[in-house]
Write a protein that holds these residues in place. Structure first.
Motif, PDB file in Angstrom:
ATOM      1  N   ALA A   1      -4.310   8.993  -1.749  1.00 23.66           N
ATOM      2  CA  ALA A   1      -2.919   9.256  -2.137  1.00 23.66           C
ATOM      3  C   ALA A   1      -2.581   8.539  -3.444  1.00 23.66           C
ATOM      4  O   ALA A   1      -1.906   9.102  -4.322  1.00 23.66           O
ATOM      5  CB  ALA A   1      -1.966   8.820  -1.023  1.00 23.66           C
ATOM      6  N   ILE A   2      -3.062   7.319  -3.590  1.00 29.34           N
ATOM      7  CA  ILE A   2      -2.826   6.569  -4.827  1.00 29.34           C
ATOM      8  C   ILE A   2      -3.557   7.234  -5.990  1.00 29.34           C
ATOM      9  O   ILE A   2      -3.003   7.387  -7.083  1.00 29.34           O
ATOM     10  CB  ILE A   2      -3.251   5.095  -4.656  1.00 29.34           C
ATOM     11  CG1 ILE A   2      -2.317   4.395  -3.664  1.00 29.34           C
ATOM     12  CG2 ILE A   2      -3.259   4.365  -6.002  1.00 29.34           C
ATOM     13  CD1 ILE A   2      -2.785   3.031  -3.202  1.00 29.34           C
TER      14      ILE A   2
ATOM     15  N   LEU B   1      -1.478   0.902 -12.366  1.00 29.73           N
ATOM     16  CA  LEU B   1      -2.891   1.135 -12.650  1.00 29.73           C
ATOM     17  C   LEU B   1      -3.072   1.837 -13.989  1.00 29.73           C
ATOM     18  O   LEU B   1      -3.985   1.507 -14.753  1.00 29.73           O
ATOM     19  CB  LEU B   1      -3.531   1.970 -11.539  1.00 29.73           C
ATOM     20  CG  LEU B   1      -3.793   1.254 -10.222  1.00 29.73           C
ATOM     21  CD1 LEU B   1      -4.173   2.262  -9.145  1.00 29.73           C
ATOM     22  CD2 LEU B   1      -4.869   0.197 -10.376  1.00 29.73           C
ATOM     23  N   ASP B   2      -2.210   2.796 -14.276  1.00 28.72           N
ATOM     24  CA  ASP B   2      -2.313   3.513 -15.542  1.00 28.72           C
ATOM     25  C   ASP B   2      -2.073   2.580 -16.724  1.00 28.72           C
ATOM     26  O   ASP B   2      -2.732   2.695 -17.759  1.00 28.72           O
ATOM     27  CB  ASP B   2      -1.335   4.691 -15.568  1.00 28.72           C
ATOM     28  CG  ASP B   2      -1.710   5.708 -16.632  1.00 28.72           C
ATOM     29  OD1 ASP B   2      -2.904   6.076 -16.701  1.00 28.72           O
ATOM     30  OD2 ASP B   2      -0.828   6.129 -17.390  1.00 28.72           O
ATOM     31  N   GLU B   3      -1.159   1.642 -16.557  1.00 30.03           N
ATOM     32  CA  GLU B   3      -0.902   0.658 -17.613  1.00 30.03           C
ATOM     33  C   GLU B   3      -2.064  -0.322 -17.756  1.00 30.03           C
ATOM     34  O   GLU B   3      -2.429  -0.706 -18.867  1.00 30.03           O
ATOM     35  CB  GLU B   3       0.390  -0.101 -17.315  1.00 30.03           C
ATOM     36  CG  GLU B   3       1.629   0.747 -17.440  1.00 30.03           C
ATOM     37  CD  GLU B   3       2.886   0.068 -16.928  1.00 30.03           C
ATOM     38  OE1 GLU B   3       2.800  -1.057 -16.388  1.00 30.03           O
ATOM     39  OE2 GLU B   3       3.965   0.667 -17.049  1.00 30.03           O
ATOM     40  N   ALA B   4      -2.657  -0.711 -16.635  1.00 28.59           N
ATOM     41  CA  ALA B   4      -3.743  -1.691 -16.656  1.00 28.59           C
ATOM     42  C   ALA B   4      -5.090  -1.087 -17.069  1.00 28.59           C
ATOM     43  O   ALA B   4      -5.937  -1.775 -17.628  1.00 28.59           O
ATOM     44  CB  ALA B   4      -3.877  -2.348 -15.279  1.00 28.59           C
TER      45      ALA B   4
ATOM     46  N   TRP C   1       0.815  -1.211   0.000  1.00 29.53           N
ATOM     47  CA  TRP C   1       0.000   0.000   0.000  1.00 29.53           C
ATOM     48  C   TRP C   1       0.852   1.265   0.000  1.00 29.53           C
ATOM     49  O   TRP C   1       0.414   2.297  -0.507  1.00 29.53           O
ATOM     50  CB  TRP C   1      -0.950   0.012   1.198  1.00 29.53           C
ATOM     51  CG  TRP C   1      -2.065  -0.967   1.057  1.00 29.53           C
ATOM     52  CD1 TRP C   1      -2.257  -2.093   1.803  1.00 29.53           C
ATOM     53  CD2 TRP C   1      -3.133  -0.941   0.104  1.00 29.53           C
ATOM     54  NE1 TRP C   1      -3.372  -2.768   1.370  1.00 29.53           N
ATOM     55  CE2 TRP C   1      -3.941  -2.081   0.327  1.00 29.53           C
ATOM     56  CE3 TRP C   1      -3.493  -0.071  -0.926  1.00 29.53           C
ATOM     57  CZ2 TRP C   1      -5.078  -2.355  -0.428  1.00 29.53           C
ATOM     58  CZ3 TRP C   1      -4.627  -0.358  -1.676  1.00 29.53           C
ATOM     59  CH2 TRP C   1      -5.406  -1.477  -1.420  1.00 29.53           C
ATOM     60  N   THR C   2       2.039   1.213   0.574  1.00 29.86           N
ATOM     61  CA  THR C   2       2.895   2.394   0.655  1.00 29.86           C
ATOM     62  C   THR C   2       3.605   2.720  -0.655  1.00 29.86           C
ATOM     63  O   THR C   2       4.193   3.785  -0.782  1.00 29.86           O
ATOM     64  CB  THR C   2       3.948   2.200   1.768  1.00 29.86           C
ATOM     65  OG1 THR C   2       4.652   0.967   1.529  1.00 29.86           O
ATOM     66  CG2 THR C   2       3.292   2.169   3.133  1.00 29.86           C
ATOM     67  N   ASP C   3       3.532   1.845  -1.631  1.00 37.38           N
ATOM     68  CA  ASP C   3       4.186   2.052  -2.930  1.00 37.38           C
ATOM     69  C   ASP C   3       3.255   2.816  -3.873  1.00 37.38           C
ATOM     70  O   ASP C   3       2.930   2.348  -4.969  1.00 37.38           O
ATOM     71  CB  ASP C   3       4.584   0.707  -3.546  1.00 37.38           C
ATOM     72  CG  ASP C   3       5.535  -0.076  -2.678  1.00 37.38           C
ATOM     73  OD1 ASP C   3       6.424   0.548  -2.065  1.00 37.38           O
ATOM     74  OD2 ASP C   3       5.392  -1.313  -2.601  1.00 37.38           O
ATOM     75  N   THR C   4       2.849   4.009  -3.460  1.00 35.57           N
ATOM     76  CA  THR C   4       1.816   4.745  -4.192  1.00 35.57           C
ATOM     77  C   THR C   4       2.199   5.024  -5.646  1.00 35.57           C
ATOM     78  O   THR C   4       1.375   4.840  -6.544  1.00 35.57           O
ATOM     79  CB  THR C   4       1.462   6.063  -3.484  1.00 35.57           C
ATOM     80  OG1 THR C   4       2.651   6.824  -3.290  1.00 35.57           O
ATOM     81  CG2 THR C   4       0.800   5.815  -2.154  1.00 35.57           C
TER      82      THR C   4
END
Length: 64
Positions: free
Chosen positions: A54-55, A13-16, A3-6
């Motif tokens: 944050a994500i 997410l942008d790729e998926a 979760w901390t790897d925002t």
């Protein structure tokens, strides 16, 4: 990813989901998409609204 790897999550997410309307995305959908990422290994229940926000902001920044 955890979760901390925002930033890393935002990039994945942008790729998926390149056509997603990130600004109007429901947190329930965002949460599901994150835990469905192949490299995501954290506890799905360990998130909260602050983390998801944050994500989402990192994802919006990634698009700019």
């Amino acid at each position: 990813m955890r979760w901390t790897d925002t930033q890393e999550i935002a990039i994945s997410l942008d790729e998926a989901h390149p056509d997603a309307d990130v600004q109007h995305l429901r947190f329930t959908d965002l949460h599901r998409w994150i835990v469905e990422l192949t490299d995501f290994e954290d506890d799905p229940e360990a998130s909260n609204e602050r983390i998801l926000e944050a994500i989402q902001m990192a994802w919006l920044s990634e698009r700019d």
